[in-house]
Structures are given as C-alpha cells and as structure tokens.
Write an enzyme that holds these catalytic residues in place. Structure first.
Site, PDB file in Angstrom:
ATOM      1  N   GLU A  97     -13.699   1.026  -6.918  1.00 56.07           N
ATOM      2  CA  GLU A  97     -13.134  -0.298  -7.239  1.00 56.07           C
ATOM      3  C   GLU A  97     -14.076  -1.407  -6.773  1.00 56.07           C
ATOM      4  O   GLU A  97     -14.686  -1.274  -5.715  1.00 56.07           O
ATOM      5  CB  GLU A  97     -11.772  -0.436  -6.547  1.00 56.07           C
ATOM      6  N   HIS A 141      -5.367  -2.368  -8.973  1.00 61.71           N
ATOM      7  CA  HIS A 141      -4.891  -2.052  -7.612  1.00 61.71           C
ATOM      8  C   HIS A 141      -3.896  -3.120  -7.117  1.00 61.71           C
ATOM      9  O   HIS A 141      -4.178  -3.854  -6.161  1.00 61.71           O
ATOM     10  CB  HIS A 141      -6.068  -1.930  -6.635  1.00 61.71           C
ATOM     11  N   ARG A 197      -5.086   6.729  -4.480  1.00 63.59           N
ATOM     12  CA  ARG A 197      -6.484   6.323  -4.391  1.00 63.59           C
ATOM     13  C   ARG A 197      -7.222   7.003  -5.531  1.00 63.59           C
ATOM     14  O   ARG A 197      -6.908   8.154  -5.892  1.00 63.59           O
ATOM     15  CB  ARG A 197      -7.108   6.777  -3.061  1.00 63.59           C
TER      16      ARG A 197
HETATM   17  P1  NAP Z   1       2.806   8.914   3.883  1.00 63.60           P
HETATM   18  O1  NAP Z   1       4.188   8.533   4.232  1.00 63.60           O
HETATM   19  O2  NAP Z   1       1.881   9.327   4.975  1.00 63.60           O
HETATM   20  O3  NAP Z   1       2.898  10.057   2.779  1.00 63.60           O
HETATM   21  C1  NAP Z   1       1.810  10.792   2.362  1.00 63.60           C
HETATM   22  C2  NAP Z   1       2.300  12.146   1.830  1.00 63.60           C
HETATM   23  O4  NAP Z   1       1.175  12.846   1.312  1.00 63.60           O
HETATM   24  C3  NAP Z   1       2.951  13.012   2.889  1.00 63.60           C
HETATM   25  O5  NAP Z   1       4.191  13.438   2.420  1.00 63.60           O
HETATM   26  C4  NAP Z   1       1.996  14.201   3.069  1.00 63.60           C
HETATM   27  O6  NAP Z   1       2.787  15.380   3.249  1.00 63.60           O
HETATM   28  C5  NAP Z   1       1.238  14.212   1.743  1.00 63.60           C
HETATM   29  N1  NAP Z   1      -0.122  14.709   1.918  1.00 63.60           N
HETATM   30  C6  NAP Z   1      -1.026  14.352   2.856  1.00 63.60           C
HETATM   31  N2  NAP Z   1      -2.169  15.053   2.698  1.00 63.60           N
HETATM   32  C7  NAP Z   1      -1.967  15.863   1.647  1.00 63.60           C
HETATM   33  C8  NAP Z   1      -2.770  16.846   0.997  1.00 63.60           C
HETATM   34  N3  NAP Z   1      -4.016  17.133   1.432  1.00 63.60           N
HETATM   35  N4  NAP Z   1      -2.265  17.505  -0.071  1.00 63.60           N
HETATM   36  C9  NAP Z   1      -1.028  17.250  -0.494  1.00 63.60           C
HETATM   37  N5  NAP Z   1      -0.200  16.321   0.071  1.00 63.60           N
HETATM   38  C10 NAP Z   1      -0.676  15.642   1.132  1.00 63.60           C
HETATM   39  O7  NAP Z   1       2.063   7.720   3.144  1.00 63.60           O
HETATM   40  P2  NAP Z   1       2.693   6.570   2.214  1.00 63.60           P
HETATM   41  O8  NAP Z   1       3.117   5.423   3.050  1.00 63.60           O
HETATM   42  O9  NAP Z   1       3.691   7.196   1.299  1.00 63.60           O
HETATM   43  O10 NAP Z   1       1.372   6.142   1.398  1.00 63.60           O
HETATM   44  C11 NAP Z   1       0.698   7.086   0.609  1.00 63.60           C
HETATM   45  C12 NAP Z   1      -0.617   6.541   0.083  1.00 63.60           C
HETATM   46  O11 NAP Z   1      -0.376   5.620  -0.967  1.00 63.60           O
HETATM   47  C13 NAP Z   1      -1.470   5.731   1.062  1.00 63.60           C
HETATM   48  O12 NAP Z   1      -2.231   6.579   1.913  1.00 63.60           O
HETATM   49  C14 NAP Z   1      -2.324   4.880   0.154  1.00 63.60           C
HETATM   50  O13 NAP Z   1      -3.570   5.491  -0.096  1.00 63.60           O
HETATM   51  C15 NAP Z   1      -1.518   4.798  -1.138  1.00 63.60           C
HETATM   52  N6  NAP Z   1      -1.079   3.415  -1.416  1.00 63.60           N
HETATM   53  C16 NAP Z   1      -1.492   2.785  -2.557  1.00 63.60           C
HETATM   54  C17 NAP Z   1      -1.063   1.499  -2.807  1.00 63.60           C
HETATM   55  C18 NAP Z   1      -1.489   0.750  -4.044  1.00 63.60           C
HETATM   56  O14 NAP Z   1      -1.568  -0.461  -4.007  1.00 63.60           O
HETATM   57  N7  NAP Z   1      -1.737   1.422  -5.149  1.00 63.60           N
HETATM   58  C19 NAP Z   1      -0.238   0.839  -1.919  1.00 63.60           C
HETATM   59  C20 NAP Z   1       0.170   1.509  -0.787  1.00 63.60           C
HETATM   60  C21 NAP Z   1      -0.253   2.803  -0.535  1.00 63.60           C
HETATM   61  P3  NAP Z   1       2.230  16.630   4.072  1.00 63.60           P
HETATM   62  O15 NAP Z   1       1.813  16.090   5.403  1.00 63.60           O
HETATM   63  O16 NAP Z   1       3.367  17.598   4.137  1.00 63.60           O
HETATM   64  O17 NAP Z   1       1.098  17.149   3.260  1.00 63.60           O
HETATM   65  C1  8YV Z   2      -3.474  -2.775  -0.518  1.00 64.23           C
HETATM   66  C2  8YV Z   2      -3.005  -0.261  -0.421  1.00 64.23           C
HETATM   67  O1  8YV Z   2      -3.768  -3.300  -1.770  1.00 64.23           O
HETATM   68  O2  8YV Z   2      -1.665  -0.236   1.502  1.00 64.23           O
HETATM   69  C3  8YV Z   2      -2.509   0.348   0.821  1.00 64.23           C
HETATM   70  O3  8YV Z   2      -2.955   1.455   1.148  1.00 64.23           O
HETATM   71  O4  8YV Z   2      -3.716   0.347  -1.158  1.00 64.23           O
HETATM   72  C4  8YV Z   2      -2.582  -1.616  -0.809  1.00 64.23           C
HETATM   73  O5  8YV Z   2      -1.343  -1.939  -0.292  1.00 64.23           O
HETATM   74  C5  8YV Z   2      -4.745  -2.663   0.186  1.00 64.23           C
HETATM   75  O6  8YV Z   2      -4.724  -1.858   1.291  1.00 64.23           O
HETATM   76  C6  8YV Z   2      -5.234  -4.055   0.551  1.00 64.23           C
HETATM   77  O7  8YV Z   2      -6.521  -4.011   0.961  1.00 64.23           O
END
Ligand code: NAP
Ligand code: 8YV
Length: 323
Positions: A263, A281, A234
């Site tokens: 965004e 994104h 994010r």
């Molecule tokens: P996840 O499995 O919950 O992993 C998040 C990781 O972040 C965990 O390992 C957690 O470990 C760590 N974390 C949480 N809070 C933290 C902090 N304050 N400082 C340091 N590390 C921290 O989530 P995920 O499924 O991998 O998704 C991660 C993120 O990717 C989502 O929340 C979303 O915002 C983003 N995302 C972006 C897109 C895109 O389109 N660009 C798509 C999908 C997701 P600990 O609990 O040990 O800290």
């Molecule tokens: C999506 C994302 O683009 O899953 C997330 O956290 O950032 C993306 O997969 C978004 O959530 C769609 O609104």
C-alpha cells in the site's frame, strides 16, 4: 511538562500529536530534515515511539537506535509493522488499539461483501455512465442467499463479522490455529478444506510472517470460479500475483479488497476487472473510530509515562515485562 520524550515516526492525526504534546516532550521525525543526525544526537533521550502503518517498519534495527526506549505505541490493532517479539525480549512494551475499532471494521467488511456480491460500485458506475438509458437494466448479480462463509481468523473482528453475517442468514465456518470451544460454527483445521466447502472466504487474521501467503493458490483454487474472496486483514496474507491471475482467468469468481501487499500501490491489472471491488484501507476510517483509536494511543503512552503501565499491551509484551 514531563521530561518523557516521545518520537512520532510519521504524519499522524492531530488528536494524537496534540494529546501527547500536552503532556510530554514530543519530536516529529517526519519534519526533521536530517533524521540520521537527529537520531545520533538525540536517540538516547527517546523513551517512546509512536507510529502507524505507512510510517515504515519499527523493526529491531530501528529500535536499537534508541537505547533507552521503553514503549512503542502503535496506531492500529494490527502491529505487523513492529517487531514486538524483539521489543519484548529487550524490555520494550508495545501497545496497539484493540476493541475500539472492532464494530467499524466488521461493518465495513459486510459492506464490502455485499458490494462485491451485488456489484454495487459497478451498478453506481452504470448509472453515472448513462448506461441505464443507453443499454437498459443492469445485469443480474450473485446473491448472499443460501451461501456459506468461511472466516479466516475468528478473533475480535472475525467474531463481530460472524454476528452480522449470521443475521444476514449466512451459514458460517472458521479457520484459525486452534478451535474455539465457545464458538458454535464448524472449525476447519485446514484452510484449503474450508475454502473448498464455502462460497465466500472472509480474511481477518493478523499480518506478519506467520500468515504471509496463507491464502495460497491452493486455497483460491479451492474457493473456485464461483467463490468470493474478501480481504480486510492485510495484503500480505494473500498471494497477490496469483490472486490477480485467478481473477483475470475466472478461476476465482470475485474479490473485495480493502488491503494490499504494498500500500498504497494496488496492482494496476486489477483496475479494468469487473469482478473486483477495491478500497483504500478504510476499515476503521470513520471520524468516530479513528478518534477512539487515537485517544487509546495517547492514553497508553501517557499512562506508561506516569508510571501506571500500558493499557493495551500486545501479547508478545505482557505487562509487567520480564526481561
Ligand atoms: P485478534 O482478536 O487478535 O484476532 C485474530 C485471529 O486470527 C485470532 O482468532 C487468531 O486465532 C487468528 N490467527 C492468528 N494467527 C493465525 C494464523 N497463523 N492462522 C490462522 N489464524 C490465525 O485480532 P483482531 O482485533 O480481530 O484484528 C485482526 C486483524 O485485522 C488485525 O491484526 C489487522 O491486521 C486487521 N485489521 C484491518 C483493518 C482494516 O482497516 N482493514 C482494521 C483493523 C484490523 P488463533 O490464535 O486461534 O489462531
Ligand atoms: C488502520 C488497521 O487503518 O487497526 C488496524 O490494524 O489496519 C487500521 O485500523 C491503520 O492501522 C492506521 O494506520
């Protein structure tokens, strides 16, 4: 048709809208001219909200308008737009879309990393602008060879990125709030220390207040003039004005960014910079993966409405909920 009434907060993919409409009574807030009047007259009937990023915050003030609200179905794994803590404390379950997008986002993260280091969009522009003919070969670029990458947030997507990066020959390290005993890579309790020791910082931790500005000036200066920042998490995790300043001055080497603080607004100062790659994104934005995510939103809300509980509740609202 079930009498379970759901309000969709903003324009959403047809698969979700139609999937809900086939089973439940659905209202589209974004097509209602007088939203306040609708909520005042109909708020009590709404038991489910469905929304995603770009629809506005689903915060306590918004949810309080629906006294019989039971479920919020978030389109996306990241639910920083929803006050899940307040929801849990008030008997409302929040669901997100984990796992189904993990590989797609990890693929995109690696693509963005390679694009940034090897300057693929810049090379593409070079050909289109006729510069290969007029100015000769494209300048040599950086490389992933013999490089080390630190991952901020080694969760589901972080681990999938690590797997891919290891196959590319990158040395790895990670920072999160707690070390993961099962992980073979070195753990850094300090993000600044990790940034100092790596060439690339891959950001893939959740958004929200607990991570706001975590990629600070100190972190980016530690990454340094040869350092590469990739953000697929994010925009709020990175101090954006400082990042722009350091990229312009060369104190931060390069950045590949899929996400931004406000965004779809992207700081225009980034546009002329040759050391950045900017994406709108698109981490999960394939037909295949968005369909999986959309179906999971529908399945969560329908399952809940039929008394079978949510499929993927977020940790702040574990099921069954205890008020
Ligand atoms: P996840 O499995 O919950 O992993 C998040 C990781 O972040 C965990 O390992 C957690 O470990 C760590 N974390 C949480 N809070 C933290 C902090 N304050 N400082 C340091 N590390 C921290 O989530 P995920 O499924 O991998 O998704 C991660 C993120 O990717 C989502 O929340 C979303 O915002 C983003 N995302 C972006 C897109 C895109 O389109 N660009 C798509 C999908 C997701 P600990 O609990 O040990 O800290
Ligand atoms: C999506 C994302 O683009 O899953 C997330 O956290 O950032 C993306 O997969 C978004 O959530 C769609 O609104």
């Amino acid at each position: 048709m079930s009498e379970f009434e759901v309000l969709i907060t903003g324009p959403i993919m047809p698969l979700i809208r139609e999937g809900l409409e086939a089973r439940l009574k659905v209202h589209r807030l974004y097509e209602i001219a007088d939203k306040a009047a609708f909520i005042a007259s109909h708020g009590k009937a709404i038991r489910g909200l469905v929304g995603g990023s770009g629809h506005g915050k689903i915060d306590a003030a918004f949810m309080q308008q629906f006294p019989n609200l039971q479920i919020v179905g978030n389109f996306g794994v990241g639910y920083d737009g929803v006050d899940a803590k307040w929801a849990g404390e008030n008997g409302i379950v929040v669901t997100n879309t984990p796992d189904v997008l993990t590989d797609e986002v990890a693929d995109l993260a690696m693509g963005l990393l390679i694009s940034t280091v090897r300057r693929l969009p810049q090379a593409d522009r070079y050909v289109r602008e006729g510069k290969w003919v007029s100015a000769g070969n494209f300048p040599l670029t950086g490389s992933l060879r013999e490089k080390k990458m630190g991952i901020l947030g080694l969760g589901r997507i972080g681990a999938a990125i690590a797997k891919r990066a290891a196959a590319f020959g990158l040395a790895l390290a990670y920072h999160s709030r707690s070390p993961k005993p099962e992980v073979p890579y070195p753990y850094y309790a300090s993000l600044v220390d990790m940034a100092r020791d790596v060439d690339i910082l891959m950001v893939i931790a959740p958004g929200g207040e607990s991570t706001r500005g975590i990629v600070s000036r100190a972190v980016m200066e530690a990454l340094g003039p040869a350092g590469v920042l990739i953000n697929v998490a994010r925009g709020t995790l990175v101090d954006e004005p400082v990042m722009v300043e350091l990229l312009k001055s060369g104190k931060l080497g390069a950045a590949g960014l899929d996400v931004f603080e406000k965004e779809p607004a992207v700081p225009s100062e980034l546009f002329p910079l040759e050391n950045v790659v900017l994406l709108p994104h698109v981490g999960s934005a394939s037909h295949y993966t968005r369909n999986k995510m959309g179906q999971l939103v529908v399945d969560n809300v329908v399952s809940f409405s039929e008394g079978r509980g949510p499929l993927t509740p977020v940790p702040e609202t574990p099921w069954p909920l205890h008020k």
